[in-house]
Write an enzyme that holds these catalytic residues in place. Structure first.
Site, PDB file in Angstrom:
ATOM      1  N   ILE A   3      -0.483   3.574   5.583  1.00 49.23           N
ATOM      2  CA  ILE A   3      -0.781   4.868   4.966  1.00 49.23           C
ATOM      3  C   ILE A   3      -1.950   4.548   4.029  1.00 49.23           C
ATOM      4  CG2 ILE A   3       0.016   6.749   3.508  1.00 49.23           C
ATOM      5  CD1 ILE A   3       2.873   6.153   4.455  1.00 49.23           C
ATOM      6  N   PRO A   4      -3.177   4.885   4.426  1.00 51.71           N
ATOM      7  CA  PRO A   4      -4.371   4.310   3.805  1.00 51.71           C
ATOM      8  C   PRO A   4      -4.765   4.905   2.445  1.00 51.71           C
ATOM      9  CG  PRO A   4      -5.013   5.827   5.519  1.00 51.71           C
ATOM     10  CD  PRO A   4      -3.507   5.743   5.565  1.00 51.71           C
ATOM     11  N   CYS A   5      -3.946   4.675   1.439  1.00 55.53           N
ATOM     12  CA  CYS A   5      -4.254   5.182   0.099  1.00 55.53           C
ATOM     13  C   CYS A   5      -5.505   4.534  -0.480  1.00 55.53           C
ATOM     14  CB  CYS A   5      -3.060   5.014  -0.828  1.00 55.53           C
ATOM     15  SG  CYS A   5      -2.468   3.326  -0.984  1.00 55.53           S
ATOM     16  N   HIS A   6      -5.900   3.381   0.052  1.00 56.65           N
ATOM     17  CA  HIS A   6      -7.135   2.734  -0.422  1.00 56.65           C
ATOM     18  C   HIS A   6      -8.365   3.569  -0.095  1.00 56.65           C
ATOM     19  CE1 HIS A   6      -6.799   1.368   3.759  1.00 56.65           C
ATOM     20  NE2 HIS A   6      -8.103   1.119   3.729  1.00 56.65           N
TER      21      HIS A   6
END
Length: 178
Positions: A132-135
């Site tokens: 889950i690409p919160c970056h």
């Protein structure tokens, strides 16, 4: 709940899964004893990945090697995650390799730019970073914003740089920490 740790070009990852999918990802950077303590606290027992989980491990290794990977179809187990966070994460899963969004943009997609802080809190609570690409979520003006993983925003910048996204030099000397 099962867990494994594995080495990549970026360092040692830890993965926790259930029969429903990935439950947690620990990015590199924590002390091994700390990671083991966190896994034990979750009740995750060391396990042998089945084919589906082994495929996710391979994808993470490929990502760490700089290959373009799409994690959006990865089965996830978001049991216990609040509905608002799930809504945020669903939007995140549409942000592909090398692309970014902002807290405000995600809040607008949820219907109210006033939710920007709540979006930031959801990012900080993300149990499955990278997948889950919160970056890929930035502050206004293209600034890095925060990042709760080991190494903080330096780790975020490293991940984005791996994807070809440059945020410019951070304050102080740039360092790659995982």
């Amino acid at each position: 709940m099962h867990s494994t740790t594995f080495a990549t070009a970026l360092g040692e990852f830890a993965l926790v899964w259930t029969d429903r999918g990935i439950r947690r990802v620990f990015l590199p950077g924590g002390e091994p004893a700390e990671v083991q303590e966190r896994l034990a606290k979750l009740g995750a027992e060391p396990g042998t990945p089945d084919r589906a989980i082994a495929a996710v491990l391979d994808q993470i290794e490929d990502y760490a090697d700089g290959q373009q990977i799409d994690f959006s179809a990865t089965p996830l187990d978001l049991e216990g995650v609040p509905d608002f966070h799930r809504q945020c994460y669903a939007i995140l899963l549409t942000i592909g390799w090398g692309a970014t969004s902002t807290y405000g943009d995600i809040a607008r997609q949820l219907g109210d730019v006033g939710l920007s802080r709540a979006v930031g809190q959801a990012m900080g609570a993300n149990p499955i970073p990278l997948i889950i690409p919160c970056h890929r979520v930035l502050a206004a003006g293209g600034k890095a914003g925060g990042f709760s993983a080991p190494g903080g925003t330096s780790t975020k910048r490293t991940m984005l740089a791996l994807e070809g996204v440059s945020l410019g030099a951070p304050p102080g000397q740039m360092r790659f920490v995982f």
